[in-house]
Design a protein around this motif. Structure first.
Motif, mmCIF file in Angstrom:
data_model
loop_
_atom_site.group_PDB
_atom_site.id
_atom_site.type_symbol
_atom_site.label_atom_id
_atom_site.label_comp_id
_atom_site.label_asym_id
_atom_site.label_seq_id
_atom_site.Cartn_x
_atom_site.Cartn_y
_atom_site.Cartn_z
ATOM 1 N N LEU A 79 0.836 -1.200 0.000
ATOM 2 C CA LEU A 79 0.000 0.000 0.000
ATOM 3 C C LEU A 79 0.872 1.252 0.000
ATOM 4 C CD1 LEU A 79 -2.760 1.406 0.225
ATOM 5 C CD2 LEU A 79 -2.540 1.197 2.706
ATOM 6 N N VAL A 80 1.895 1.256 0.830
ATOM 7 C CA VAL A 80 2.817 2.396 0.879
ATOM 8 C C VAL A 80 3.489 2.583 -0.474
ATOM 9 C CG1 VAL A 80 4.960 3.252 1.921
ATOM 10 C CG2 VAL A 80 3.206 2.228 3.358
ATOM 11 N N GLN A 81 3.894 1.480 -1.078
ATOM 12 C CA GLN A 81 4.547 1.545 -2.382
ATOM 13 C C GLN A 81 3.609 2.154 -3.433
ATOM 14 O OE1 GLN A 81 5.866 -2.245 -3.824
ATOM 15 N NE2 GLN A 81 6.955 -1.366 -5.552
ATOM 16 N N GLN A 82 2.353 1.741 -3.453
ATOM 17 C CA GLN A 82 1.399 2.283 -4.415
ATOM 18 C C GLN A 82 1.138 3.769 -4.172
ATOM 19 O OE1 GLN A 82 -1.951 -0.293 -3.991
ATOM 20 N NE2 GLN A 82 -1.099 -1.881 -5.330
ATOM 21 N N VAL A 83 0.998 4.148 -2.916
ATOM 22 C CA VAL A 83 0.759 5.562 -2.594
ATOM 23 C C VAL A 83 1.954 6.408 -3.028
ATOM 24 C CG1 VAL A 83 0.513 7.200 -0.682
ATOM 25 C CG2 VAL A 83 -0.880 5.132 -0.735
ATOM 26 N N LEU A 84 3.155 5.919 -2.754
ATOM 27 C CA LEU A 84 4.345 6.667 -3.164
ATOM 28 C C LEU A 84 4.458 6.765 -4.679
ATOM 29 C CD1 LEU A 84 7.003 5.437 -0.583
ATOM 30 C CD2 LEU A 84 5.901 7.666 -0.698
ATOM 31 N N GLN A 85 4.075 5.718 -5.395
ATOM 32 C CA GLN A 85 4.104 5.778 -6.860
ATOM 33 C C GLN A 85 3.134 6.835 -7.378
ATOM 34 O OE1 GLN A 85 3.310 1.724 -7.985
ATOM 35 N NE2 GLN A 85 5.485 1.162 -7.966
ATOM 36 N N VAL A 86 1.957 6.916 -6.776
ATOM 37 C CA VAL A 86 0.977 7.925 -7.185
ATOM 38 C C VAL A 86 1.498 9.328 -6.872
ATOM 39 C CG1 VAL A 86 -1.323 8.848 -6.680
ATOM 40 C CG2 VAL A 86 -1.016 6.402 -7.035
ATOM 41 N N VAL A 87 2.069 9.505 -5.706
ATOM 42 C CA VAL A 87 2.601 10.817 -5.317
ATOM 43 C C VAL A 87 3.731 11.236 -6.253
ATOM 44 C CG1 VAL A 87 3.885 12.039 -3.510
ATOM 45 C CG2 VAL A 87 1.882 10.677 -2.911
ATOM 46 N N ILE A 88 4.642 10.321 -6.533
ATOM 47 C CA ILE A 88 5.746 10.639 -7.446
ATOM 48 C C ILE A 88 5.211 10.937 -8.841
ATOM 49 C CG2 ILE A 88 7.772 9.657 -8.608
ATOM 50 C CD1 ILE A 88 8.384 8.221 -5.930
ATOM 51 N N GLY A 89 4.215 10.185 -9.293
ATOM 52 C CA GLY A 89 3.600 10.445 -10.594
ATOM 53 C C GLY A 89 2.980 11.834 -10.648
ATOM 54 N N LEU A 90 2.282 12.214 -9.581
ATOM 55 C CA LEU A 90 1.678 13.552 -9.537
ATOM 56 C C LEU A 90 2.739 14.649 -9.557
ATOM 57 C CD1 LEU A 90 -1.231 13.019 -6.984
ATOM 58 C CD2 LEU A 90 -1.435 13.578 -9.411
ATOM 59 N N ILE A 91 3.812 14.435 -8.827
ATOM 60 C CA ILE A 91 4.890 15.432 -8.812
ATOM 61 C C ILE A 91 5.492 15.581 -10.203
ATOM 62 C CG2 ILE A 91 7.226 15.891 -7.948
ATOM 63 C CD1 ILE A 91 6.271 14.686 -5.253
ATOM 64 N N ILE A 92 5.745 14.467 -10.872
ATOM 65 C CA ILE A 92 6.309 14.521 -12.237
ATOM 66 C C ILE A 92 5.319 15.211 -13.179
ATOM 67 C CG2 ILE A 92 6.956 13.092 -14.223
ATOM 68 C CD1 ILE A 92 8.221 11.144 -12.197
ATOM 69 N N PHE A 93 4.036 14.902 -13.056
ATOM 70 C CA PHE A 93 3.019 15.540 -13.891
ATOM 71 C C PHE A 93 2.998 17.048 -13.668
ATOM 72 C CE2 PHE A 93 -1.319 17.173 -14.363
ATOM 73 C CZ PHE A 93 -1.500 16.946 -15.720
ATOM 74 N N ILE A 94 3.038 17.481 -12.406
ATOM 75 C CA ILE A 94 3.009 18.915 -12.097
ATOM 76 C C ILE A 94 4.245 19.608 -12.670
ATOM 77 C CG2 ILE A 94 3.185 20.576 -10.184
ATOM 78 C CD1 ILE A 94 1.343 18.631 -8.596
ATOM 79 N N ILE A 95 5.406 18.976 -12.533
ATOM 80 C CA ILE A 95 6.644 19.574 -13.076
ATOM 81 C C ILE A 95 6.553 19.686 -14.590
ATOM 82 C CG2 ILE A 95 9.111 19.155 -13.414
ATOM 83 C CD1 ILE A 95 9.154 18.001 -10.547
ATOM 84 N N MET A 96 6.073 18.616 -15.238
ATOM 85 C CA MET A 96 5.968 18.654 -16.706
ATOM 86 C C MET A 96 4.945 19.701 -17.157
ATOM 87 S SD MET A 96 6.294 14.614 -17.642
ATOM 88 C CE MET A 96 6.095 14.876 -19.381
#
Length: 162
Positions: free
Chosen positions: A130-147
């Protein structure tokens, strides 16, 4: 912040099923094992707590200091002193408080710690994905916001140039 955050903010975070709760449970088990071994080696309760305090993280040190402070006031039942800080879950706190009245409570404490270690290990294994999935979503959102911010900045710059 797992090993350093203390005080009211930490207590609030430990009420939620987050990493802080799992860290508390793990530290609780390690504390139990250390205390049981020191007591089995005939180290006095105060000396055992002082030894644990000297090698602890800031989080555990805050709990052990509170225990040492309570030891001055509540020397009648060492179990009540141990559970006074909120380090232990309520059901575990009841067991420890009861066992501390026995003459060989450190043996019981070690057996509780070994059983608790198995429980904590299983909880972490279940909680890990669960932690791994949440972190993947958070990292994905951060990359999306930067892009998106980069694309917006490029479009704005190109608009000024035209």
């Amino acid at each position: 912040s797992l090993s350093r955050l203390t005080g009211p903010a930490r207590k609030a975070l430990e009420r939620l099923p987050l990493l802080y709760t799992k860290y508390r449970d793990f530290q609780c088990v390690i504390f139990q094992v250390n205390l049981a071994f020191l007591r089995e080696a005939n180290v006095s309760p105060r000396a055992a707590l002082e030894k644990i305090e000297s090698i602890s993280t800031p989080y555990m040190r805050s709990h052990v200091r509170a225990m040492l402070g309570m030891l001055n006031k509540e020397a009648s039942n060492f179990g009540d002193v141990l559970v006074s800080t909120g380090l232990f879950k309520p059901d575990l706190a009841d067991l420890i408080s009861d066992y501390a009245r026995w003459s060989d409570w450190q043996t019981q404490m070690r057996s509780i710690a070994e059983a608790s270690m198995d429980i904590v290990t299983d909880e972490v294994k279940r909680f890990g994905p669960l932690v791994q999935q949440v972190l993947q979503v958070v990292i994905g959102l951060i990359i999306f916001i930067i892009m998106a911010a980069s694309a917006a900045a490029m479009i704005k710059t190109m608009g000024k140039g035209i």
